[in-house]
Design a protein around this motif. Sequence first.
Motif, PDB file in Angstrom:
ATOM      1  N   GLY A 134       0.764  -1.094  -0.134  1.00 25.55           N
ATOM      2  CA  GLY A 134      -0.075  -0.124   0.027  1.00 25.55           C
ATOM      3  C   GLY A 134       0.749   1.143  -0.031  1.00 25.55           C
ATOM      4  N   ARG A 135       2.083   1.003   0.486  1.00 25.92           N
ATOM      5  CA  ARG A 135       3.036   2.245   0.492  1.00 25.92           C
ATOM      6  C   ARG A 135       4.043   2.392  -0.618  1.00 25.92           C
ATOM      7  N   SER A 136       3.574   1.567  -1.820  1.00 27.42           N
ATOM      8  CA  SER A 136       4.342   1.414  -3.017  1.00 27.42           C
ATOM      9  C   SER A 136       5.765   0.870  -2.803  1.00 27.42           C
ATOM     10  N   VAL A 137       5.611  -0.123  -1.920  1.00 24.31           N
ATOM     11  CA  VAL A 137       6.863  -1.138  -1.742  1.00 24.31           C
ATOM     12  C   VAL A 137       6.672  -2.473  -2.638  1.00 24.31           C
ATOM     13  N   PRO A 138       7.214  -2.693  -3.696  1.00 23.46           N
ATOM     14  CA  PRO A 138       6.845  -4.131  -4.467  1.00 23.46           C
ATOM     15  C   PRO A 138       7.458  -5.173  -3.591  1.00 23.46           C
ATOM     16  N   VAL A 139       6.658  -6.177  -3.297  1.00 23.74           N
ATOM     17  CA  VAL A 139       7.099  -7.327  -2.348  1.00 23.74           C
ATOM     18  C   VAL A 139       7.278  -8.510  -2.931  1.00 23.74           C
TER      19      VAL A 139
END
Length: 264
Positions: A128-133
Motif C-alpha cells: 500500500g506504500r508502493s513497496v513491491p514485495v
Amino acid sequence: MKISLSTLRKMKRDGEKIAVLTAYDASFARRVEEAGTEVILVGDSLGMVVQGGETTLAVTVDEIVYHTRAVVRGAPNAFVIADMPFLGDATPESALANAARLMKEGGAQMVKLEGGAAQVEIVRLLSGRSVPVCAHLGLQPQAVHKLGGYKVQGRDEAAAEAIIRDAAALEAAGAEMLVLECVPSLLAAEVTRAVSIPVIGIGAGADTDGQVLVLYDMLGITPGNVPKFARNFLADVDSIEAALATYVAAVKSGAFPAPEHGFE
Ligand code: KIV
C-alpha cells in the motif's frame, strides 16, 4: 533494456522462464546481468556464503543496503531484489523503515520477506506504500531453528494446503512475486498455476515461472554441503561467463532443474 515488474509479469503470461541469481557485489552482478539473468537477488544467503556464518540470522539491514548498492551499480539493467533480514519486518514500523532503506539507500526495486500467513498484514502495508514485495514460502532459512534444520516443506497434505492458501493470501495482500523454496515439484506446479504473480523456484522443480540459485552454489565454490537442488555450472566449462550463460540457457529451455534436483 531495464527489466521491470511489467517485463516479469509478461514473461509469466508468455510462458518465458525467468532466470534469477543471487549476487552481492558489482563485478559479479555485471557478469550475471551480461549473461541475460533478468533478476538479481541480494539474498541474506550472503551471511553464509560471503560472511561464513552458520545461518542467515546475523545479517543486518546495513549489510544488505551495502551489498545492494554495489549490485545496483554493477547491474543497472537487472531487476534487483533485496532481502529483508531476520525480524527486520517484525513490526509495521520496522518493516516500513527497513524497506525504505533497502529501496532508498540500496536502490532495490523490490523487497523479499520470508513468511506465510503471519506476513499478510505487513505485505498489505508495504504494498500500500508502493513497496513491491516478493513473498517467500516453503523452506524459510530464517526459521531454521524453529524448523529444526533445512528441510523440504509441504510434504503432507495439511502443509501443502497451507502453502497454497498462504500464496493466495499473500498475492491478495499485494505481493508481486513469490519465491518457493524446497517444496515438492508437484506442489510448486500447483501454486504456480494458482497465482497470477511470477513464482520463482529453488528446489521446487521445473514448473515454476523461473529459477533462482545462490551464485556461489552454481559456481561450485560454496564450502561444505551443497544442496541437492543446486548444480555446478562451472564444472564443464572454462570460465565464469560460460557457466552463467549455461545456467541462463538451461533455465530458459527448461533443462534446469532436472528431476534429480527436485523433491517428491
Ligand atoms: O537469501 C537467498 O539467497 C535466498 C534465495 C536462496 C532464494 O533467499
